[in-house]
Write an enzyme that holds these catalytic residues in place. Sequence first.
Site, PDB file in Angstrom:
ATOM      1  N   GLU A  82       0.842  -1.206   0.000  1.00 32.32           N
ATOM      2  CA  GLU A  82       0.000   0.000   0.000  1.00 32.32           C
ATOM      3  C   GLU A  82       0.876   1.255   0.000  1.00 32.32           C
ATOM      4  OE1 GLU A  82      -2.909   1.123  -0.285  1.00 32.32           O
ATOM      5  OE2 GLU A  82      -4.400  -0.421   0.153  1.00 32.32           O
ATOM      6  N   ASN A 118     -10.214   4.991   2.692  1.00 30.79           N
ATOM      7  CA  ASN A 118      -9.190   4.723   1.690  1.00 30.79           C
ATOM      8  C   ASN A 118      -9.095   5.884   0.715  1.00 30.79           C
ATOM      9  OD1 ASN A 118      -7.332   2.557   1.273  1.00 30.79           O
ATOM     10  ND2 ASN A 118      -9.027   1.110   1.372  1.00 30.79           N
ATOM     11  N   ASP A 171     -10.040   1.316  -3.884  1.00 28.60           N
ATOM     12  CA  ASP A 171      -8.971   1.328  -2.887  1.00 28.60           C
ATOM     13  C   ASP A 171      -8.203   2.640  -3.033  1.00 28.60           C
ATOM     14  OD1 ASP A 171      -6.946   0.579  -1.053  1.00 28.60           O
ATOM     15  OD2 ASP A 171      -7.048  -1.505  -1.656  1.00 28.60           O
TER      16      ASP A 171
END
Length: 290
Positions: free
Chosen positions: A15, A147, A197
């Site tokens: 991430e 997110n 996301d």
Amino acid sequence: MQIDVVCEKTMLLGESPLWHPLENCLYWVDIVAATLYRLNVADKSLQEFGMPSQIGSIAWRAKGGLIAALSNHFAYVDTQVGSTQMIASPLRGQYGVMFNDGKCDRQGRFWAGTKDIEEQNPLGSLYCLDTAANVTEILRHNFTVSNGIAWSLDNSQMYICDSPSRKIYQYEFDSITGQLGKFRIFAEVPESKGFPDGLTVDDEDHVWSCHWDGWQITRYDPTGDIVGVIPMPIPRPTSCCFGGPDFKTLYVTSASVGLSASDLQDAPQTGHVFAVQLGVQGLAEPAYRG
């Protein structure tokens, strides 16, 4: 369009990719593995720094090093040795939540959202760490998994999504005060296309959003209409940023956590970090100025 793997190490939950405009290197995190990575793209050397807890997101710091949202606190990261220094712990005493995605605005403040660890209930909030290291809770219990934070080019709009609801929200944003105003649903992802996301904004004010369990990245125009799709060779692209010397490379992290052996066999590049060569130019991510 060309899609290359720049790191073959398999991330559990890669991430927060970050191109450092001064170091000309790529940083990202593996949340589950509690690890920070730094890749020198030129010579392909990779550094790993173990963190004291899971690490949700990072931004570069104007005074050097990084700022990070660890599981329950904000911290400075010394990237020479990998040590951390806690700044503030706004989640102290809260249970069942942790920091997730985060990013700096162009005024030098660091924003990070939280998530319900069980991903079942809207326990997630949005916090802002200003340049004096003061923390403000901006939105409370608005998200199950917050997110994808980013801002429009004119700083008048802020994007943030709640992944389980499959919605990307667009809030009116006061860049001086850091306050949010009215919001609308900017985009809603169909069930067949997974979950929104991480995201970023290019220099044409278009939004690029990764689809967890969707095998793709979608480009939206400023009204929320889809104007392009990048099919990815992995089911769980997690986040993206622009980088490279001309900021025409889209770096993409991905995740392998929770996938079966069969899933991994179907997508052997799962968990890798990718570079997508585009004709579109992006922007350098702002620094934290505290």
